[in-house]
Design an enzyme around this catalytic site. Structure first.
Site, PDB file in Angstrom:
ATOM      1  N   ASP A  43       0.846  -1.196   0.000  1.00 51.96           N
ATOM      2  CA  ASP A  43       0.000   0.000   0.000  1.00 51.96           C
ATOM      3  C   ASP A  43       0.883   1.248   0.000  1.00 51.96           C
ATOM      4  OD1 ASP A  43      -2.869   1.174   0.698  1.00 51.96           O
ATOM      5  OD2 ASP A  43      -1.401   2.243   1.929  1.00 51.96           O
ATOM      6  N   TYR A  48       2.649   9.784  -0.001  1.00 58.21           N
ATOM      7  CA  TYR A  48       3.767   9.233   0.789  1.00 58.21           C
ATOM      8  C   TYR A  48       5.122   9.500   0.133  1.00 58.21           C
ATOM      9  CZ  TYR A  48      -0.071   6.378   2.708  1.00 58.21           C
ATOM     10  OH  TYR A  48      -1.254   5.941   3.249  1.00 58.21           O
ATOM     11  N   LYS A  73      -2.866   5.871  -4.210  1.00 52.36           N
ATOM     12  CA  LYS A  73      -3.991   6.788  -3.963  1.00 52.36           C
ATOM     13  C   LYS A  73      -3.722   8.154  -4.581  1.00 52.36           C
ATOM     14  CE  LYS A  73      -3.913   4.559   0.533  1.00 52.36           C
ATOM     15  NZ  LYS A  73      -2.491   4.453   0.884  1.00 52.36           N
ATOM     16  N   HIS A 106      -7.915   9.437  -2.029  1.00 50.88           N
ATOM     17  CA  HIS A 106      -7.331   9.350  -0.679  1.00 50.88           C
ATOM     18  C   HIS A 106      -8.250   9.880   0.433  1.00 50.88           C
ATOM     19  CE1 HIS A 106      -3.062   9.026   1.162  1.00 50.88           C
ATOM     20  NE2 HIS A 106      -3.945   8.838   2.105  1.00 50.88           N
TER      21      HIS A 106
HETATM   22  N1  LIG Z   1      -5.719   6.042   3.642  1.00 44.28           N
HETATM   23  C1  LIG Z   1      -5.241   6.786   4.604  1.00 44.28           C
HETATM   24  O1  LIG Z   1      -5.655   7.935   4.825  1.00 44.28           O
HETATM   25  C2  LIG Z   1      -4.155   6.230   5.465  1.00 44.28           C
HETATM   26  C3  LIG Z   1      -3.824   6.882   6.668  1.00 44.28           C
HETATM   27  C4  LIG Z   1      -2.825   6.321   7.450  1.00 44.28           C
HETATM   28  C5  LIG Z   1      -2.189   5.151   7.046  1.00 44.28           C
HETATM   29  N2  LIG Z   1      -2.510   4.562   5.869  1.00 44.28           N
HETATM   30  C6  LIG Z   1      -1.851   3.313   5.420  1.00 44.28           C
HETATM   31  O2  LIG Z   1      -1.975   2.346   6.456  1.00 44.28           O
HETATM   32  C7  LIG Z   1      -0.689   1.857   6.801  1.00 44.28           C
HETATM   33  C8  LIG Z   1      -0.660   1.428   8.246  1.00 44.28           C
HETATM   34  O3  LIG Z   1      -1.003   2.488   9.113  1.00 44.28           O
HETATM   35  P1  LIG Z   1       0.076   3.229  10.045  1.00 44.28           P
HETATM   36  O4  LIG Z   1       1.417   3.118   9.444  1.00 44.28           O
HETATM   37  O5  LIG Z   1      -0.485   4.573  10.292  1.00 44.28           O
HETATM   38  O6  LIG Z   1      -0.025   2.475  11.436  1.00 44.28           O
HETATM   39  P2  LIG Z   1       0.036   0.943  11.939  1.00 44.28           P
HETATM   40  O7  LIG Z   1       0.388   0.041  10.855  1.00 44.28           O
HETATM   41  O8  LIG Z   1      -1.187   0.726  12.729  1.00 44.28           O
HETATM   42  O9  LIG Z   1       1.182   1.035  12.999  1.00 44.28           O
HETATM   43  C9  LIG Z   1       2.509   1.250  12.682  1.00 44.28           C
HETATM   44  C10 LIG Z   1       3.244   1.378  13.989  1.00 44.28           C
HETATM   45  O10 LIG Z   1       3.172   0.140  14.680  1.00 44.28           O
HETATM   46  C11 LIG Z   1       4.469  -0.356  14.927  1.00 44.28           C
HETATM   47  N3  LIG Z   1       4.424  -1.808  14.723  1.00 44.28           N
HETATM   48  C12 LIG Z   1       4.337  -2.504  13.562  1.00 44.28           C
HETATM   49  N4  LIG Z   1       4.307  -3.819  13.782  1.00 44.28           N
HETATM   50  C13 LIG Z   1       4.366  -3.984  15.127  1.00 44.28           C
HETATM   51  C14 LIG Z   1       4.382  -5.111  15.971  1.00 44.28           C
HETATM   52  N5  LIG Z   1       4.333  -6.353  15.494  1.00 44.28           N
HETATM   53  N6  LIG Z   1       4.456  -4.907  17.314  1.00 44.28           N
HETATM   54  C15 LIG Z   1       4.494  -3.666  17.814  1.00 44.28           C
HETATM   55  N7  LIG Z   1       4.493  -2.553  17.066  1.00 44.28           N
HETATM   56  C16 LIG Z   1       4.433  -2.709  15.718  1.00 44.28           C
HETATM   57  C17 LIG Z   1       5.368   0.360  13.957  1.00 44.28           C
HETATM   58  O11 LIG Z   1       6.649   0.535  14.514  1.00 44.28           O
HETATM   59  P3  LIG Z   1       8.005   0.190  13.706  1.00 44.28           P
HETATM   60  O12 LIG Z   1       7.885   0.757  12.327  1.00 44.28           O
HETATM   61  O13 LIG Z   1       9.055   0.857  14.546  1.00 44.28           O
HETATM   62  O14 LIG Z   1       8.098  -1.307  13.730  1.00 44.28           O
HETATM   63  C18 LIG Z   1       4.685   1.710  13.794  1.00 44.28           C
HETATM   64  O15 LIG Z   1       5.052   2.577  14.855  1.00 44.28           O
HETATM   65  C19 LIG Z   1       0.219   3.055   6.467  1.00 44.28           C
HETATM   66  O16 LIG Z   1       1.571   2.704   6.439  1.00 44.28           O
HETATM   67  C20 LIG Z   1      -0.352   3.474   5.151  1.00 44.28           C
HETATM   68  O17 LIG Z   1       0.072   2.607   4.115  1.00 44.28           O
HETATM   69  C21 LIG Z   1      -3.505   5.072   5.084  1.00 44.28           C
END
Ligand SMILES: NC(=O)c1ccc[n+]([C@@H]2O[C@H](COP(=O)([O-])OP(=O)(O)OC[C@H]3O[C@@H](n4cnc5c(N)ncnc54)[C@H](OP(=O)(O)O)[C@@H]3O)[C@@H](O)[C@H]2O)c1
Length: 268
Positions: A43, A48, A73, A106
């Protein structure tokens, strides 16, 4: 890997790698690692600023293109029909792909229907295999689908332990739209390692609290795209399809829902 079927008939992996905040060589090498570990959905987004790096990892992989599922997106720079047409070409160029598996609007921009019209054209031409939206709550989704055809195949929304969105999920399912969770781990803002229900279940299944959360979501039929910059967590997050939570355990996790966002910017 487990899959969910979109209303196009295409199969979308229930688990993917989110790449927000991954840049440069770190992004390329993490996407490469993820593909080696069995991830098939990546994704990304124009916002980004890492589509080229994702594209480099795709160019280097031995995984067949047909087996990959690449999402990107259109952001506010594409807020209009012509701008969206140009945005689609830009993503194809950046990713160095002949087609994109899923392209989303998005956020609910002022000219989202015009942007979607450009996506529909790209879909008809085969440049984009599935189209959808992101950050549409129930009301906005209802309004949007009055004005567009076909119905979005995916709605990617904030969804995690604290904000589980069962009602939205029901509504989307009724219309044949798949719900995909962004920030499924709460972006590190929820201390899942200290949540007693998760700790108890992690202990029982010899899993981690993160794996319990991701299993819970995917078992509901909600697709997830957790992001990590650590290879060991990439692997950890991928091992969620070899156990099953009991119905009462699903309900225990459901009871942790507070119905509240972690991100004030999502309130339009
Ligand atoms: N459409 C939208 O508006 C939108 C908005 C936000 C995000 N997104 C997409 O969704 C994806 C995921 O969301 P996100 O990056 O915001 O948050 P997330 O995936 O919920 O959380 C990422 C965080 O969790 C930690 N983490 C990952 N695996 C872990 C595990 N097994 N144990 C403990 N901690 C862990 C990571 O740390 P480390 O990296 O230090 O491991 C990072 O700090 C984004 O990368 C993006 O592609 C889309």
């Amino acid at each position: 890997m487990e899959y969910i079927t979109l209303n196009t008939g295409a199969r979308m992996p229930l688990l993917g790698l989110g790449t927000w905040n991954l840049r440069g060589d770190t992004c390329t090498s993490l996407v490469s690692e993820a593909l080696q570990l069995g991830y098939r959905l990546i994704d990304t987004a124009q916002m980004y600023d890492n589509e080229k790096e994702v594209g480099q990892a795709i160019a280097q992989t031995s995984v067949k293109r047909d087996d990959l599922f690449i999402t990107t997106k259109l952001d506010s720079r594409s807020n209009g029909y012509q701008q969206a047409c140009e945005g689609i070409v830009r993503s194809l160029d950046n990713l160095n792909l002949e087609y994109i598996d899923l392209m989303l609007v998005h956020e609910p921009y002022a000219h989202d229907c015009a942007m979607y019209e450009a996506l529909v054209e790209a879909y008809d031409e085969g440049k984009v295999k599935a189209i959808g939206i992101s950050n549409y709550d129930e009301k906005r989704f209802e309004q949007f689908i009055q004005n567009v055809q076909p119905i979005p195949m995916v709605n990617q929304v904030e969804c995690h332990l604290q904000f589980q969105k069962w009602a939205l999920h029901q509504k989307l399912k009724a219309h044949g739209t798949v719900m995909q969770a962004w920030s499924p781990l709460g972006q590190g803002k929820i201390d899942i390692a200290k949540e007693p229900v998760l700790v108890q279940l992690a202990d029982k299944y010899k899993k981690t609290p993160a794996q319990i959360v991701l299993r819970f979501m995917t078992q509901r039929g909600v697709a997830v795209i957790p992001k990590t910059k650590h290879i060991e967590r990439l692997e950890e997050n991928s091992h969620i399809f070899d156990f099953k939570l009991l119905p009462e355990e699903m309900r225990m996790i459901q009871s942790l829902d507070k119905g509240t966002t972690l991100f004030s910017w999502t309130e339009y």
